[in-house]
Design an enzyme around this catalytic site. Sequence first.
Site, PDB file in Angstrom:
ATOM      1  CD  GLU A 274      18.318  43.701  -7.586  1.00 41.63           C
ATOM      2  OE1 GLU A 274      18.582  42.560  -8.041  1.00 41.63           O
ATOM      3  OE2 GLU A 274      18.834  44.723  -8.018  1.00 41.63           O
ATOM      4  N   PRO A 275      14.564  40.826  -3.527  1.00 41.60           N
ATOM      5  CG  PRO A 275      13.061  40.926  -1.743  1.00 41.60           C
ATOM      6  CD  PRO A 275      14.052  41.756  -2.512  1.00 41.60           C
ATOM      7  CB  CYS A 344       5.588  13.296 -26.532  1.00 42.46           C
ATOM      8  SG  CYS A 344       3.814  13.294 -26.787  1.00 42.46           S
ATOM      9  CG  ASP A 345      11.390  16.078 -23.943  1.00 40.96           C
ATOM     10  OD1 ASP A 345      12.122  15.070 -23.840  1.00 40.96           O
ATOM     11  OD2 ASP A 345      11.830  17.234 -24.032  1.00 40.96           O
ATOM     12  CE1 TYR A 374      12.706  33.383 -10.910  1.00 40.29           C
ATOM     13  CE2 TYR A 374      13.065  32.489  -8.704  1.00 40.29           C
ATOM     14  CZ  TYR A 374      13.246  33.493  -9.636  1.00 40.29           C
ATOM     15  OH  TYR A 374      13.971  34.612  -9.291  1.00 40.29           O
TER      16      TYR A 374
HETATM   17  C1  LIG Z   1      16.236  36.808 -10.542  1.00 36.94           C
HETATM   18  C2  LIG Z   1      16.802  38.030  -9.949  1.00 36.94           C
HETATM   19  C3  LIG Z   1      16.451  38.415  -8.649  1.00 36.94           C
HETATM   20  C4  LIG Z   1      15.579  37.564  -7.740  1.00 36.94           C
HETATM   21  O1  LIG Z   1      16.278  36.463  -7.313  1.00 36.94           O
HETATM   22  P1  LIG Z   1      15.660  35.465  -6.205  1.00 36.94           P
HETATM   23  O2  LIG Z   1      16.680  34.415  -6.110  1.00 36.94           O
HETATM   24  O3  LIG Z   1      14.361  34.971  -6.714  1.00 36.94           O
HETATM   25  O4  LIG Z   1      15.518  36.246  -4.954  1.00 36.94           O
HETATM   26  C5  LIG Z   1      16.942  39.609  -8.170  1.00 36.94           C
HETATM   27  N1  LIG Z   1      17.763  40.388  -8.922  1.00 36.94           N
HETATM   28  C6  LIG Z   1      18.131  40.042 -10.172  1.00 36.94           C
HETATM   29  C7  LIG Z   1      19.025  40.963 -10.937  1.00 36.94           C
HETATM   30  C8  LIG Z   1      17.673  38.865 -10.729  1.00 36.94           C
HETATM   31  O5  LIG Z   1      18.050  38.515 -11.964  1.00 36.94           O
END
Ligand SMILES: *Cc1c(COP(=O)(O)O)cnc(C)c1O
Length: 401
Positions: A274-275, A344-345, A374
């Site tokens: 899951e990149p 302003c923070d 992000y």
């Molecule tokens: C945020 C997240 C990702 C992606 O993470 P990266 O560090 O951006 O690769 C993959 N899986 C889950 C469950 C996440 O919460």
Amino acid sequence: MSLLRTRTALAPMRRDAILAPRVLPSVDDLIAVERPAEPLHCLRPASIADAARGFVASFPGDVLYAVKCNPDPSVLRALWAGGVRHFDCASAGEVSLVRALFPDAGIHFMHPVKSRAAIAQAFFRDGVRDFVLDSAEELAKILAETQHADDLGLVVRLALPKGPAVYDLSGKFGALPDDAVALLRAARPMARRLGVSFHVGSQCLDPLAWRHAMALAGRVIAAAGVAIEVIDVGGGFPVAYPDVEPPPLGAIIAEIEAGFDALDLPEGTALWAEPGRALVAGGVSVVVQVQARRGDALFLNDGVYGSLSDAGAPRFRFPVRLVRPDAPAPSWHLAPFRFFGPTCDSADAMAGPFFLPEDAAEGDWIEIGQLGAYGACLRTAFNGFDRARIAEVRDRPMLDA
Ligand SMILES: *Cc1c(COP(=O)(O)O)cnc(C)c1O
């Protein structure tokens, strides 16, 4: 008519036809012509497609892009062009966005705590079959909201001990080993396919983190004594920053493959990743303008409440470069600077140090790289600074990671 209206915090970024769309410009051209007074997000779809193509070609399984990292439709289309066909979604909003763009995409609902309405909508309206869980309560919720469907993919998320990643994700989600064993046994009869997942934490620089997590998964699977169809190694794949040289993707994948082989699972067991960051970080930079200089502090028109939140408390040092279209040319001598954002923070401060020409001054522009992950998605409308624009460019990203 519904009594409730949906209200987003941010005005959508303005996609004005800045230059004739046939002529995709470089960032320097854009600055010279537009002289942007508001932050300008520069999207490089070709670079995102390349990163996706590279990852898909190297990873020996299915690549699920983590949508939260950057849900911009142009980014999602570039990933699709690069061969990504699966998406890791965490909310009803992400699920509907992906389904609207790609009717044939595989969508996997990978948030361990989902609203009941989101589960039902994903299952019945958007065709989602795979759901992650880390508790017996969530399992019961998924079964109830899908009316005990017989074609579910159920993935048990393991908790990992705190690891070496820059962003530790161990504190919130995941089942401890004994609970994971019980969950796998409980989910097995309800699942068409059963899986185990984990997340080593974001921007993880140690390939062994995946190997250790895989070994833990193996112990849990053996203790549960049930058949498993999916191993999901999560995200966390790192990218380069000025002071960070990540291990090559191949070194991480080698550990994942060795860990996967050591589990000795039946032929045909699926491997998923899951990149997020690794696919999109390099594909967006943000052009900001200096509004004041006081000593080594530059006051910018974007900050931690905008696209630079990782430069705040997490102290990421993004690559920077000064752009000054008019004479005099900037100095060759670089000096360390810190940044302040426009709100302003006083927390709207970025320590860096960021190295820029020593004569950086009010009116100069700065291109800040590696913000595809992000960056745009964490912007807020705080103090009214929500007027960023976006343009597509085709020059090379600042860092080729
Ligand atoms: C945020 C997240 C990702 C992606 O993470 P990266 O560090 O951006 O690769 C993959 N899986 C889950 C469950 C996440 O919460």
